[in-house]
Design a protein around this motif. Structure first.
Motif, PDB file in Angstrom:
ATOM      1  N   VAL A  68       6.362   4.563   3.596  1.00  0.00           N
ATOM      2  CA  VAL A  68       6.897   5.373   2.346  1.00  0.00           C
ATOM      3  C   VAL A  68       6.393   6.687   2.376  1.00  0.00           C
ATOM      4  O   VAL A  68       7.179   7.615   2.725  1.00  0.00           O
ATOM      5  CB  VAL A  68       6.929   4.539   1.071  1.00  0.00           C
ATOM      6  CG1 VAL A  68       7.857   5.382   0.123  1.00  0.00           C
ATOM      7  CG2 VAL A  68       7.497   3.197   1.487  1.00  0.00           C
TER       8      VAL A  68
ATOM      9  N   SER B  67      -3.096  -4.741   9.043  1.00  0.00           N
ATOM     10  CA  SER B  67      -4.487  -5.353   8.029  1.00  0.00           C
ATOM     11  C   SER B  67      -5.192  -6.305   8.510  1.00  0.00           C
ATOM     12  O   SER B  67      -6.487  -6.433   8.144  1.00  0.00           O
ATOM     13  CB  SER B  67      -3.735  -5.916   6.610  1.00  0.00           C
ATOM     14  OG  SER B  67      -2.645  -4.815   6.097  1.00  0.00           O
TER      15      SER B  67
ATOM     16  N   HIS C  81      -2.601   3.026  -3.348  1.00  0.00           N
ATOM     17  CA  HIS C  81      -1.449   2.692  -2.408  1.00  0.00           C
ATOM     18  C   HIS C  81      -0.171   3.624  -2.489  1.00  0.00           C
ATOM     19  O   HIS C  81       0.344   3.618  -3.759  1.00  0.00           O
ATOM     20  CB  HIS C  81      -1.037   1.200  -2.688  1.00  0.00           C
ATOM     21  CG  HIS C  81      -0.055   0.634  -1.770  1.00  0.00           C
ATOM     22  ND1 HIS C  81      -0.012   0.136  -0.511  1.00  0.00           N
ATOM     23  CD2 HIS C  81       1.121   0.430  -2.134  1.00  0.00           C
ATOM     24  CE1 HIS C  81       0.765  -0.482  -0.205  1.00  0.00           C
ATOM     25  NE2 HIS C  81       1.831  -0.219  -1.092  1.00  0.00           N
ATOM     26  N   THR C  82       0.382   3.941  -1.479  1.00  0.00           N
ATOM     27  CA  THR C  82       1.820   4.334  -1.690  1.00  0.00           C
ATOM     28  C   THR C  82       2.515   3.728  -0.478  1.00  0.00           C
ATOM     29  O   THR C  82       3.901   4.043  -0.579  1.00  0.00           O
ATOM     30  CB  THR C  82       2.009   5.739  -1.410  1.00  0.00           C
ATOM     31  OG1 THR C  82       1.392   6.050  -0.157  1.00  0.00           O
ATOM     32  CG2 THR C  82       1.036   6.575  -2.591  1.00  0.00           C
ATOM     33  N   CYS C  83       1.779   3.107   0.392  1.00  0.00           N
ATOM     34  CA  CYS C  83       2.503   2.654   1.438  1.00  0.00           C
ATOM     35  C   CYS C  83       2.742   3.563   2.797  1.00  0.00           C
ATOM     36  O   CYS C  83       3.553   4.483   2.453  1.00  0.00           O
ATOM     37  CB  CYS C  83       3.812   1.804   1.340  1.00  0.00           C
ATOM     38  SG  CYS C  83       4.412   0.787   3.079  1.00  0.00           S
TER      39      CYS C  83
ATOM     40  N   GLY D 205       3.996  -2.595   7.982  1.00  0.00           N
ATOM     41  CA  GLY D 205       3.998  -3.750   6.882  1.00  0.00           C
ATOM     42  C   GLY D 205       3.512  -3.040   5.660  1.00  0.00           C
ATOM     43  O   GLY D 205       3.088  -1.924   5.764  1.00  0.00           O
ATOM     44  N   THR D 206       3.650  -3.599   4.497  1.00  0.00           N
ATOM     45  CA  THR D 206       3.314  -3.201   3.394  1.00  0.00           C
ATOM     46  C   THR D 206       1.848  -2.440   3.210  1.00  0.00           C
ATOM     47  O   THR D 206       1.954  -1.401   2.642  1.00  0.00           O
ATOM     48  CB  THR D 206       3.458  -4.274   2.233  1.00  0.00           C
ATOM     49  OG1 THR D 206       4.932  -4.909   2.379  1.00  0.00           O
ATOM     50  CG2 THR D 206       3.467  -3.621   0.792  1.00  0.00           C
ATOM     51  N   TYR D 207       1.026  -3.128   3.741  1.00  0.00           N
ATOM     52  CA  TYR D 207      -0.433  -2.781   3.336  1.00  0.00           C
ATOM     53  C   TYR D 207      -0.902  -1.989   4.549  1.00  0.00           C
ATOM     54  O   TYR D 207      -2.333  -1.507   4.521  1.00  0.00           O
ATOM     55  CB  TYR D 207      -1.315  -3.937   2.892  1.00  0.00           C
ATOM     56  CG  TYR D 207      -1.175  -4.493   1.496  1.00  0.00           C
ATOM     57  CD1 TYR D 207      -1.086  -3.824   0.524  1.00  0.00           C
ATOM     58  CD2 TYR D 207      -0.315  -5.813   1.505  1.00  0.00           C
ATOM     59  CE1 TYR D 207      -0.909  -4.338  -0.644  1.00  0.00           C
ATOM     60  CE2 TYR D 207       0.180  -6.248   0.275  1.00  0.00           C
ATOM     61  CZ  TYR D 207      -0.022  -5.479  -0.783  1.00  0.00           C
ATOM     62  OH  TYR D 207       0.208  -6.081  -1.915  1.00  0.00           O
TER      63      TYR D 207
ATOM     64  N   SER E 108      -3.943   1.123   4.657  1.00  0.00           N
ATOM     65  CA  SER E 108      -4.414   1.003   3.269  1.00  0.00           C
ATOM     66  C   SER E 108      -5.159   2.428   3.168  1.00  0.00           C
ATOM     67  O   SER E 108      -6.121   2.635   3.803  1.00  0.00           O
ATOM     68  CB  SER E 108      -5.140  -0.174   2.653  1.00  0.00           C
ATOM     69  OG  SER E 108      -5.888   0.428   1.845  1.00  0.00           O
TER      70      SER E 108
END
Ligand code: PMP
Length: 427
Positions: free
Chosen positions: A80, A109, A75-77, A296-298, A301
């Motif tokens: 980002v 997700s 994971h790095t997003c 979103g964050t995930y 993935s």
């Protein structure tokens, strides 16, 4: 040995009852179309974790791709430091999505998130507020997706207030007396009485209602919706979360209607069990939302994207799109024979590729749904070594969602077991 019963008791003590489970059967291992529980009992899985494992449980190619990615980085997003697997997957999905208009994708997700993002994008692209959905439709459990879902119990009961500007129209369902012409008439009334078409951002529809009971939106209906959207500048959102990735005997079910969506959702079968979902839509519409407004964050993935690329390769190499139709026809033949034997109990056998349903009633009467018999069959299924799912606006449908990779002898065994189970249940 840990037993199913012990685990069910531990579960009930610590997991909220809202997250219920169909079966008190706890999985120890699963391979392609088979599942073994913690007590060593074997089951044939006809639910695939709700239409997720189209490529079977733990397909070796999917496991290898996800493992390799996990070893490189997990994971790095994507918002980002992005990575190539996400780009490669978006390239593939935008090519596979039906229609010739150039497309873009956004990764999230879950299915509900994909639905929510479609609405955000549609509102941003049109500057309009309204969204039209259909009775019996299912679009997820988050607040906006729940608002779009067209069935109260168990999805909406007690969970209000609901988001505004959502309008439900009866879904055309010939078995239950609603024609396409009537649905189009209801839309006209809606535009007269509740919201003008110039205030409607989008219409959302499943090409085959999944949770609603495997009722197909006919090509005639989807084409009429496409024309209506074009006439009024509304966007057409196709929710292909349950119908995608070969499940219906097409890569995406919209191919049967030759209809190009403005936005479509993808999830479930996309990544062989890893949580991944996407919105794919016409590039100009997708780009309406400003940078930072989506994601979103995930979402996207790298492990899920790597698995999804392997899933797409398996679908192609093992010709799973055409195999879905072959699997579905095997079911259809056996279920039609059962219908001939029990015409007063089986109202309809429906099959689109490997999306197969059996609708149960009393006295052959569509107005008397037999949800009790469905529940009896579901609760007896583990005894017969089967994992089965129910669905339906009236709760009276058994749905079959086998892995598209199910081995022929296991498929035959599953059908034999189901016939025996059905005969026992109706005794
Ligand atoms: N739309 C459809 C058509 C679905 O079948 C589902 C899941 N059953 C969803 C949306 C919601 O997906 P998720 O459970 O991943 O949020």
């Amino acid at each position: 040995m840990t037993t199913n019963n012990q685990l069910q008791q531990r579960k009930q003590a610590v997991i909220a009852r809202g997250q219920g489970n169909v079966y008190p059967v706890y999985v120890a291992k699963a391979k392609n179309a088979e599942v073994w529980d913690v007590e060593g009992k074997r089951y044939i899985d006809l639910g695939t974790g709700i239409a997720v494992c189209n490529t079977g449980h733990s397909h070796p190619a999917v496991v290898a791709a996800a493992t390799k990615q996990l070893q490189e980085f997990s994971h790095t997003c994507v918002m980002v430091n992005p990575y190539e697997v996400a780009i490669e997957l978006a390239e593939k999905l935008t090519t596979l999505a039906p229609g010739n208009t150039p497309k873009k994708a956004v990764f999230v997700s879950t299915g509900a998130e994909a639905v929510e993002n479609c609405v955000k994008i549609a509102r941003s692209a049109t500057g309009r507020r309204g969204v039209i959905a259909f009775t019996g439709g299912f679009h997820g459990r988050t607040n906006l997706a729940m608002g779009l879902t067209g069935k109260n119990a168990p999805y909406k009961s007690g969970f209000g207030p609901f988001p505004g500007d959502i309008y439900h129209v009866p879904f055309p369902n010939e078995a239950h007396g609603v024609t396409v012409a009537e649905t189009l008439g209801f839309l006209k009334h809606l535009f007269k009485a509740s919201i003008e078409p110039s205030d409607v951002a989008a219409i959302i529809v499943e090409p085959v209602q999944g949770e609603g009971g495997f009722y197909m939106a006919s090509p005639e209906f989807l084409q009429a919706l496409r024309a209506l959207c074009d006439e009024h500048g509304m966007l057409l959102i196709l929710d292909e979360i349950q119908t995608g990735f070969g499940r219906t005997g097409r890569m995406f079910c919209a191919e049967y209607s030759d209809v190009e969506a403005d936005l479509m959702t993808m999830a479930k079968g996309i990544a062989g069990g890893l949580p991944l979902a996407a919105v794919v839509g016409k590039a100009e519409i997708m780009d309406a939302a400003h940078p930072g407004g989506l994601g979103g964050t995930y979402g996207g993935s790298p492990v899920a994207c790597a698995a999804a690329l392997a899933v797409l390769q398996v679908i192609e190499e093992e010709q799973l799109v055409s195999r879905a139709s072959w699997v579905g026809e095997k079911f259809s033949t056996v279920l039609h024979e059962l219908q001939q034997e029990f015409p007063s109990l089986i109202l309809e056998v429906r099959q689109v590729g490997a999306m197969i349903a059996l609708e149960l009633v009393v006295d052959g009467d569509a107005a008397q749904p037999n949800a009790a018999l469905v529940q009896r069959i579901i609760s007896l299924a583990p005894e017969y070594g089967l994992i089965l799912l129910a669905c339906g606006y009236y709760g009276n449908v058994i749905r079959f969602l086998p892995a598209l990779t199910i081995e022929e002898p296991i498929l035959d065994e599953a059908l034999e077991r189901f016939e025996t189970l059905f005969r026992h249940a109706v005794e």
